[in-house]
Scaffold this motif. Sequence first.
Motif, PDB file in Angstrom:
ATOM      1  N   UNK A  17     -65.140 -36.969-147.700  1.00 26.96           N
ATOM      2  CA  UNK A  17     -65.773 -37.982-147.587  1.00 26.96           C
ATOM      3  C   UNK A  17     -66.219 -37.943-145.812  1.00 26.96           C
ATOM      4  N   UNK A  18     -67.097 -38.378-145.494  1.00 26.17           N
ATOM      5  CA  UNK A  18     -67.045 -39.196-143.858  1.00 26.17           C
ATOM      6  C   UNK A  18     -66.120 -39.231-143.225  1.00 26.17           C
ATOM      7  N   UNK A  19     -65.055 -40.396-143.519  1.00 26.95           N
ATOM      8  CA  UNK A  19     -64.116 -41.026-143.076  1.00 26.95           C
ATOM      9  C   UNK A  19     -62.965 -39.561-143.467  1.00 26.95           C
ATOM     10  N   UNK A  20     -63.220 -38.691-143.916  1.00 23.77           N
ATOM     11  CA  UNK A  20     -62.519 -38.003-143.854  1.00 23.77           C
ATOM     12  C   UNK A  20     -62.845 -36.504-142.733  1.00 23.77           C
ATOM     13  N   UNK A  21     -63.489 -36.253-142.782  1.00 23.99           N
ATOM     14  CA  UNK A  21     -64.975 -35.334-141.361  1.00 23.99           C
ATOM     15  C   UNK A  21     -64.289 -36.297-140.494  1.00 23.99           C
ATOM     16  N   UNK A  22     -64.625 -37.444-140.177  1.00 26.36           N
ATOM     17  CA  UNK A  22     -64.381 -38.159-138.879  1.00 26.36           C
ATOM     18  C   UNK A  22     -62.871 -37.851-138.608  1.00 26.36           C
ATOM     19  N   UNK A  23     -62.033 -38.238-139.348  1.00 22.71           N
ATOM     20  CA  UNK A  23     -60.482 -37.982-138.595  1.00 22.71           C
ATOM     21  C   UNK A  23     -59.982 -36.416-138.993  1.00 22.71           C
ATOM     22  N   UNK A  24     -60.443 -35.142-139.262  1.00 28.90           N
ATOM     23  CA  UNK A  24     -59.995 -34.232-139.338  1.00 28.90           C
ATOM     24  C   UNK A  24     -60.895 -33.542-137.661  1.00 28.90           C
TER      25      UNK A  24
ATOM     26  N   UNK B 250     -61.571 -36.215-135.088  1.00 30.80           N
ATOM     27  CA  UNK B 250     -60.446 -36.171-134.304  1.00 30.80           C
ATOM     28  C   UNK B 250     -59.220 -35.909-133.519  1.00 30.80           C
ATOM     29  N   UNK B 251     -58.706 -34.964-134.736  1.00 32.05           N
ATOM     30  CA  UNK B 251     -57.160 -35.232-135.471  1.00 32.05           C
ATOM     31  C   UNK B 251     -57.178 -33.464-134.825  1.00 32.05           C
ATOM     32  N   UNK B 252     -58.499 -32.805-134.456  1.00 27.53           N
ATOM     33  CA  UNK B 252     -58.353 -31.830-134.049  1.00 27.53           C
ATOM     34  C   UNK B 252     -58.055 -30.723-132.982  1.00 27.53           C
ATOM     35  N   UNK B 253     -58.121 -31.507-131.927  1.00 30.98           N
ATOM     36  CA  UNK B 253     -58.250 -31.381-130.640  1.00 30.98           C
ATOM     37  C   UNK B 253     -58.754 -30.306-129.737  1.00 30.98           C
ATOM     38  N   UNK B 254     -59.829 -30.439-130.275  1.00 34.59           N
ATOM     39  CA  UNK B 254     -60.961 -29.613-129.809  1.00 34.59           C
ATOM     40  C   UNK B 254     -62.333 -30.742-129.782  1.00 34.59           C
ATOM     41  N   UNK B 255     -62.423 -30.020-127.921  1.00 31.85           N
ATOM     42  CA  UNK B 255     -63.155 -31.144-127.284  1.00 31.85           C
ATOM     43  C   UNK B 255     -64.828 -31.541-128.038  1.00 31.85           C
ATOM     44  N   UNK B 256     -65.380 -29.852-127.977  1.00 34.94           N
ATOM     45  CA  UNK B 256     -65.990 -30.020-129.245  1.00 34.94           C
ATOM     46  C   UNK B 256     -65.777 -31.388-130.375  1.00 34.94           C
ATOM     47  N   UNK B 257     -65.100 -31.027-130.906  1.00 35.49           N
ATOM     48  CA  UNK B 257     -64.860 -31.854-132.407  1.00 35.49           C
ATOM     49  C   UNK B 257     -64.922 -33.391-131.504  1.00 35.49           C
ATOM     50  N   UNK B 258     -64.401 -33.536-131.047  1.00 36.14           N
ATOM     51  CA  UNK B 258     -64.011 -34.794-130.519  1.00 36.14           C
ATOM     52  C   UNK B 258     -65.753 -35.939-130.504  1.00 36.14           C
ATOM     53  N   UNK B 259     -66.321 -34.763-129.796  1.00 39.57           N
ATOM     54  CA  UNK B 259     -67.729 -35.267-128.874  1.00 39.57           C
ATOM     55  C   UNK B 259     -68.416 -35.521-130.483  1.00 39.57           C
ATOM     56  N   UNK B 260     -68.583 -34.663-131.491  1.00 43.53           N
ATOM     57  CA  UNK B 260     -69.212 -34.120-132.510  1.00 43.53           C
ATOM     58  C   UNK B 260     -68.581 -35.408-133.573  1.00 43.53           C
ATOM     59  N   UNK B 261     -67.187 -36.069-133.472  1.00 39.42           N
ATOM     60  CA  UNK B 261     -66.956 -37.718-133.831  1.00 39.42           C
ATOM     61  C   UNK B 261     -67.190 -38.476-133.356  1.00 39.42           C
ATOM     62  N   UNK B 262     -67.551 -38.265-132.069  1.00 35.40           N
ATOM     63  CA  UNK B 262     -68.408 -39.686-131.251  1.00 35.40           C
ATOM     64  C   UNK B 262     -69.492 -40.343-132.192  1.00 35.40           C
ATOM     65  N   UNK B 263     -70.743 -38.698-131.764  1.00 37.13           N
ATOM     66  CA  UNK B 263     -72.170 -39.046-132.212  1.00 37.13           C
ATOM     67  C   UNK B 263     -71.720 -39.306-133.530  1.00 37.13           C
ATOM     68  N   UNK B 264     -71.181 -38.820-134.462  1.00 33.44           N
ATOM     69  CA  UNK B 264     -71.778 -39.349-135.624  1.00 33.44           C
ATOM     70  C   UNK B 264     -71.078 -41.676-135.686  1.00 33.44           C
ATOM     71  N   UNK B 265     -69.654 -41.669-135.025  1.00 39.71           N
ATOM     72  CA  UNK B 265     -70.411 -42.815-134.305  1.00 39.71           C
ATOM     73  C   UNK B 265     -71.158 -43.270-134.055  1.00 39.71           C
TER      74      UNK B 265
END
Length: 358
Positions: A234-241, A243-258
């Motif tokens: 799900x999109x919610x689970x994608x967001x959780x992963x 944010x929890x990845x510890x990778x800056x680019x991944x967290x930037x992607x989460x902010x984009x999705x938000x």
Amino acid sequence: MTGNEEVVVGTEGRTGRLILNRPEALNALSHGMVLRIEEALIAWRDDPAVETVVISGAGERGLCAGGDIRAIYEDARGGGTESADFWRDEYRLNALIARYPKPYVALMDGIVMGGGVGVSAHGTVRIVTERSRVAMPETGIGFVPDVGGTYLLALAPGELGTHLALTGTAVGAADAMLCGLADHFVPAERLDRLTTGLAQSSVHDALAAHVGQAPPGRLASQREWIDHCYAADTVEQIMDRLLASGVAAAQEAAATLAAKSPTALKVTLTAVRRARGLGPLERVLEQEYRVSCAALDSPDLVEGIRAQVIDKDRDPRWSPAALADVTGEDVARYFAPLGIDRELRLPAVTDSFQEVPW
């Protein structure tokens, strides 16, 4: 070739030339442009004097920024049907390009987004340059990737297509080729010589003289976290992963999705995953037509275009505003049959017809 038409149509040597000619609007596609391109392609299909078709955009900024979303905004606000008519003809054109029996060469220089991907990335030979920025950014305006975009992104390696579909991230030449949206890199300064070569020789020989090595991309080195995070259900689970990845680019992607439309995100994820099992492009375009027509009746499309293009306050008020409030029934509505009189129905073909000898 010169002209004031929205699409300049002509021939040069062995080639039929299509030049999208609305540089002041970044060559955004109008309904008339779609019909003119289709008319030219049909005329050239059986013309022995035209061996290759080349499509490019006027001006220095790009091939095409997409469809005319201001027109879609006005139509959606007024409860009209003009957008549905436009999409019907546009998706029919996308299928025609994908099955065209002659080499169709797309010069994807500069900005190539939305409908611009539809008139280029289904072609036989897709050329990118160091200036190329290729994207399907629809979730940012409360819409869902269309013009066969969910088909193309579903075929990308791993979960790269899911990442691009949800975030709307624009990619350069190397990443466009990695994701299957383009085939060859040619420096922008060589495009004029390439088009001259295509008019004088075969596609193979013209390309051989000008193809180069693309500058390094970014996605190949990000595959580990992209494939892991976007494989979630799900999109919610994608967001959780993310944010929890510890990778800056991944967290930037989460902010984009938000910042994207929650409804558009959930419908897009479903559309890309369904596209993987639908078969040829035509079946996916039929699904996209249902989704697009449903989006026309949703509040997020009007609100997204208002915020991004009309008022430009970049502050859309999505409805629902949270992922948790978008139900399975909300998503299913986008895929519901339109009724026999409204469905887009394209000829049944197999993917083997995409093989074009040149």
